[in-house]
Design an enzyme around this catalytic site. Structure first.
Site, mmCIF file in Angstrom:
data_model
loop_
_atom_site.group_PDB
_atom_site.id
_atom_site.type_symbol
_atom_site.label_atom_id
_atom_site.label_comp_id
_atom_site.label_asym_id
_atom_site.label_seq_id
_atom_site.Cartn_x
_atom_site.Cartn_y
_atom_site.Cartn_z
ATOM 1 N N HIS A 62 1.356 -0.978 0.276
ATOM 2 C CA HIS A 62 0.093 -0.227 -0.115
ATOM 3 C C HIS A 62 0.952 1.241 0.201
ATOM 4 O O HIS A 62 0.693 1.835 -0.567
ATOM 5 C CB HIS A 62 -1.440 0.307 1.201
ATOM 6 N N GLU A 63 2.421 1.184 0.923
ATOM 7 C CA GLU A 63 2.389 2.566 1.096
ATOM 8 C C GLU A 63 3.376 2.440 -0.282
ATOM 9 O O GLU A 63 3.646 3.973 -0.445
ATOM 10 C CB GLU A 63 3.927 2.498 1.872
#
Length: 167
Positions: A62-63
């Site tokens: 996600h990051e």
């Protein structure tokens, strides 16, 4: 590393830096102490959470999605500074971008890029896992806020300025 912080925020940052240095048995404050203190002041204290490897991997993807989209779209004014999956405040991870200069105006293209970066984490989750989680909740809120302001406040739509209903 501290755009937008007030004098009081900076004083708090330096105080927190000194406390961290003292806890680390140092005789003077070093840049690593200031950087760690900045994260605590801006994002909240580190929260230890029990996460399995699959969840850590999902947060990392996600990051990474935010970071990749920012790196591709950035013109050098807001580079990615740090990506972490260390939970702070209500966030399970974060991608920090620090402007290289004061940003006083935001052209439409930059605002659209901001929305794209916000959605990069959710898209990365879906590309990698074939599914997505509720981890993008804050990102979707941010993207919606920017899009609403573009249409309602800045007149950046085919219809011109729409205006908000004040309730």
């Amino acid at each position: 590393l501290t755009p937008g912080l007030s004098g009081a925020d900076l004083a708090n940052l330096l105080n927190e830096s000194a406390l961290l240095a003292a806890r680390r048995n140092k005789k003077k404050v070093e840049m690593v102490d200031v950087e760690d203190a900045r994260e605590k002041v801006i994002f909240g204290r580190e929260r230890r959470r029990v996460m399995d490897d699959a969840e850590k991997r999902l947060i990392a993807w996600h990051e990474a999605g935010h970071a990749v989209v920012q790196a591709v779209l950035d013109d050098g004014t807001v580079p990615v500074h740090k990506v972490t999956i260390i939970p702070r405040g209500t966030s399970l991870g974060s991608t920090t971008m620090i402007p290289t200069k004061d940003i006083l105006t935001r052209p439409k293209k930059k605002l659209l890029n901001d929305i794209a970066v916000s959605m990069g984490g959710r898209i990365a989750e879906e590309l990698v896992t074939g599914d997505f989680s509720n981890g993008a909740y804050g990102d979707i809120k941010h993207a919606t806020k920017v899009a609403r302001a573009m249409v309602c406040d800045y007149g950046m739509s085919a219809l011109g300025q729409i205006g908000r209903a004040h309730v």
